[in-house]
Scaffold this motif. Sequence first.
Motif, mmCIF file in Angstrom:
data_model
loop_
_atom_site.group_PDB
_atom_site.id
_atom_site.type_symbol
_atom_site.label_atom_id
_atom_site.label_comp_id
_atom_site.label_asym_id
_atom_site.label_seq_id
_atom_site.Cartn_x
_atom_site.Cartn_y
_atom_site.Cartn_z
ATOM 1 N N GLY A 227 8.072 67.471 98.557
ATOM 2 C CA GLY A 227 8.968 66.864 97.575
ATOM 3 C C GLY A 227 10.218 67.689 97.353
ATOM 4 O O GLY A 227 11.331 67.146 97.207
ATOM 5 N N LEU A 228 10.071 69.017 97.320
ATOM 6 C CA LEU A 228 11.245 69.880 97.182
ATOM 7 C C LEU A 228 12.133 69.772 98.417
ATOM 8 O O LEU A 228 13.365 69.683 98.303
ATOM 9 N N ILE A 229 11.528 69.766 99.595
ATOM 10 C CA ILE A 229 12.293 69.635 100.834
ATOM 11 C C ILE A 229 13.060 68.314 100.842
ATOM 12 O O ILE A 229 14.249 68.271 101.188
ATOM 13 N N ALA A 230 12.407 67.243 100.420
ATOM 14 C CA ALA A 230 13.075 65.943 100.356
ATOM 15 C C ALA A 230 14.229 65.967 99.358
ATOM 16 O O ALA A 230 15.332 65.479 99.633
ATOM 17 N N THR A 231 13.990 66.530 98.197
ATOM 18 C CA THR A 231 15.034 66.601 97.164
ATOM 19 C C THR A 231 16.234 67.394 97.652
ATOM 20 O O THR A 231 17.395 66.978 97.481
ATOM 21 N N GLU A 232 15.970 68.522 98.287
ATOM 22 C CA GLU A 232 17.064 69.381 98.740
ATOM 23 C C GLU A 232 17.828 68.793 99.922
ATOM 24 O O GLU A 232 18.925 69.246 100.243
ATOM 25 N N SER A 233 17.270 67.775 100.559
ATOM 26 C CA SER A 233 17.988 67.095 101.644
ATOM 27 C C SER A 233 18.902 65.990 101.113
ATOM 28 O O SER A 233 19.665 65.405 101.877
ATOM 29 N N GLY A 234 18.788 65.704 99.814
ATOM 30 C CA GLY A 234 19.616 64.663 99.218
ATOM 31 C C GLY A 234 18.875 63.421 98.789
ATOM 32 O O GLY A 234 19.481 62.480 98.266
ATOM 33 N N LEU A 235 17.564 63.390 98.979
ATOM 34 C CA LEU A 235 16.779 62.236 98.548
ATOM 35 C C LEU A 235 16.512 62.296 97.047
ATOM 36 O O LEU A 235 16.431 63.380 96.465
ATOM 37 N N LEU A 236 16.345 61.130 96.450
ATOM 38 C CA LEU A 236 15.806 61.038 95.102
ATOM 39 C C LEU A 236 14.295 60.966 95.226
ATOM 40 O O LEU A 236 13.767 60.161 95.998
ATOM 41 N N VAL A 237 13.597 61.812 94.488
ATOM 42 C CA VAL A 237 12.134 61.841 94.517
ATOM 43 C C VAL A 237 11.645 61.621 93.099
ATOM 44 O O VAL A 237 11.895 62.427 92.209
ATOM 45 N N ASP A 238 10.942 60.514 92.881
ATOM 46 C CA ASP A 238 10.538 60.153 91.525
ATOM 47 C C ASP A 238 9.368 59.192 91.597
ATOM 48 O O ASP A 238 8.901 58.825 92.684
ATOM 49 N N GLY A 239 8.898 58.762 90.415
ATOM 50 C CA GLY A 239 7.883 57.730 90.323
ATOM 51 C C GLY A 239 8.529 56.442 89.836
ATOM 52 O O GLY A 239 9.738 56.246 89.958
ATOM 53 N N LEU A 240 7.737 55.568 89.249
ATOM 54 C CA LEU A 240 8.267 54.315 88.718
ATOM 55 C C LEU A 240 8.809 54.521 87.313
ATOM 56 O O LEU A 240 8.220 55.239 86.510
ATOM 57 N N LEU A 249 2.515 57.183 91.649
ATOM 58 C CA LEU A 249 3.412 56.831 92.749
ATOM 59 C C LEU A 249 4.397 57.966 92.998
ATOM 60 O O LEU A 249 4.842 58.631 92.060
ATOM 61 N N VAL A 250 4.714 58.159 94.274
ATOM 62 C CA VAL A 250 5.813 59.027 94.686
ATOM 63 C C VAL A 250 6.732 58.188 95.559
ATOM 64 O O VAL A 250 6.279 57.553 96.524
ATOM 65 N N ILE A 251 8.011 58.162 95.203
ATOM 66 C CA ILE A 251 9.028 57.486 96.004
ATOM 67 C C ILE A 251 10.067 58.526 96.389
ATOM 68 O O ILE A 251 10.539 59.278 95.534
ATOM 69 N N ALA A 252 10.433 58.552 97.657
ATOM 70 C CA ALA A 252 11.503 59.434 98.130
ATOM 71 C C ALA A 252 12.453 58.583 98.956
ATOM 72 O O ALA A 252 12.055 58.012 99.983
ATOM 73 N N ALA A 253 13.698 58.497 98.523
ATOM 74 C CA ALA A 253 14.652 57.625 99.201
ATOM 75 C C ALA A 253 16.072 58.086 98.914
ATOM 76 O O ALA A 253 16.334 58.704 97.876
ATOM 77 N N PRO A 254 17.013 57.789 99.814
ATOM 78 C CA PRO A 254 18.422 58.069 99.526
ATOM 79 C C PRO A 254 18.860 57.295 98.286
ATOM 80 O O PRO A 254 18.295 56.234 97.966
ATOM 81 N N PRO A 255 19.859 57.786 97.575
ATOM 82 C CA PRO A 255 20.292 57.117 96.346
ATOM 83 C C PRO A 255 20.560 55.630 96.524
ATOM 84 O O PRO A 255 20.197 54.825 95.650
ATOM 85 N N ALA A 256 21.153 55.231 97.646
ATOM 86 C CA ALA A 256 21.497 53.821 97.841
ATOM 87 C C ALA A 256 20.267 52.944 98.038
ATOM 88 O O ALA A 256 20.305 51.740 97.759
ATOM 89 N N LEU A 257 19.186 53.527 98.521
ATOM 90 C CA LEU A 257 17.963 52.758 98.770
ATOM 91 C C LEU A 257 16.953 52.873 97.649
ATOM 92 O O LEU A 257 16.056 52.023 97.534
ATOM 93 N N PHE A 258 17.070 53.930 96.847
ATOM 94 C CA PHE A 258 16.027 54.197 95.868
ATOM 95 C C PHE A 258 15.859 53.035 94.889
ATOM 96 O O PHE A 258 14.737 52.582 94.647
ATOM 97 N N GLY A 259 16.959 52.563 94.317
ATOM 98 C CA GLY A 259 16.881 51.492 93.328
ATOM 99 C C GLY A 259 16.239 50.231 93.870
ATOM 100 O O GLY A 259 15.277 49.704 93.280
ATOM 101 N N PRO A 260 16.720 49.691 95.004
ATOM 102 C CA PRO A 260 16.093 48.484 95.551
ATOM 103 C C PRO A 260 14.626 48.673 95.925
ATOM 104 O O PRO A 260 13.799 47.792 95.660
ATOM 105 N N LEU A 261 14.292 49.820 96.536
ATOM 106 C CA LEU A 261 12.893 50.066 96.891
ATOM 107 C C LEU A 261 12.049 50.202 95.637
ATOM 108 O O LEU A 261 10.947 49.625 95.543
#
Length: 274
Positions: A227-240, A249-261
């Motif tokens: 999760g830290l590696i994902a966050t430091e790469s620029g992903l948003l890492v969060d739950g619902l 739940l764990v969701i890791a996605a780029p900012p543009a994809l995080f909301g729709p996913l």
Amino acid sequence: MDGTRPAGDELLKIAVEVARQAAETARRMRADGVSGVTTKSTATDVVTAADRAVEREAVATLRAARPGDAVLGEEYGGADGTGPTGGAGVRWILDPIDGTVNYLYGLPHYAVSLAAEVDGEVVAGVVRNAVTGDEWTAIRGGGAYRAGQRLRSSTETDLGKALVATGFGYDPARRAHQAGVLAELIPHIRDIRRFGVASIDLCLAAEGSVDAYYEKGLNLWDHAAGGLIATESGLLVDGLAGAGPGPDLVIAAPPALFGPLHDHLDRLDAAGGP
């Protein structure tokens, strides 16, 4: 120890040394043949002698390097300590073999995952594929890296073109619920990938080999380092709904994809079920 807050790079150096040693032990034991296979939560949730041996070895090495720290491991829980005693507030979070079913079958996707948490915040982490030697690292605020190259997550902005990784639980009822979620989600994405190792999934998302990742049922040792590696790469890492990444739940996605996913997963009750 004097209670001074340790630097992330100092902790990462220890983590990398421990993870490399642990990964080599896991790989060597696999080459010698899998033994001591038992089950945990269900008949399909396996644990091997190597899981236990690798954790014992890693904990012993951590204790030698920083004897006052706490350790949270998958197989032995809090190891032999209930909390940090050195005054620095450090806890190590260890998954000795993430992907034990892959390990059991000889598939080349299983990893050692080790994170360092200071005062409740993960500040350093390493994930090492024990078979290939692929290694991902991160320091909070210092970026994520693989083989000396800084990681940049996917730049995809269209969820319909996103390759999404996920995983499934061991309980049959949970898998059935997760399959239902996936069946409703898959028309809205490019495709799905399932590698069976949450820590590596997060690292693949961090390097853009997949565009995003989600999964229900993860424990802290499954996602602390990745999760830290994902966050430091620029992903948003969060739950619902801002609940934070965790067992629901764990969701890791780029900012543009995080909301729709996120919105699809929320609509499909991805955090629900058993």
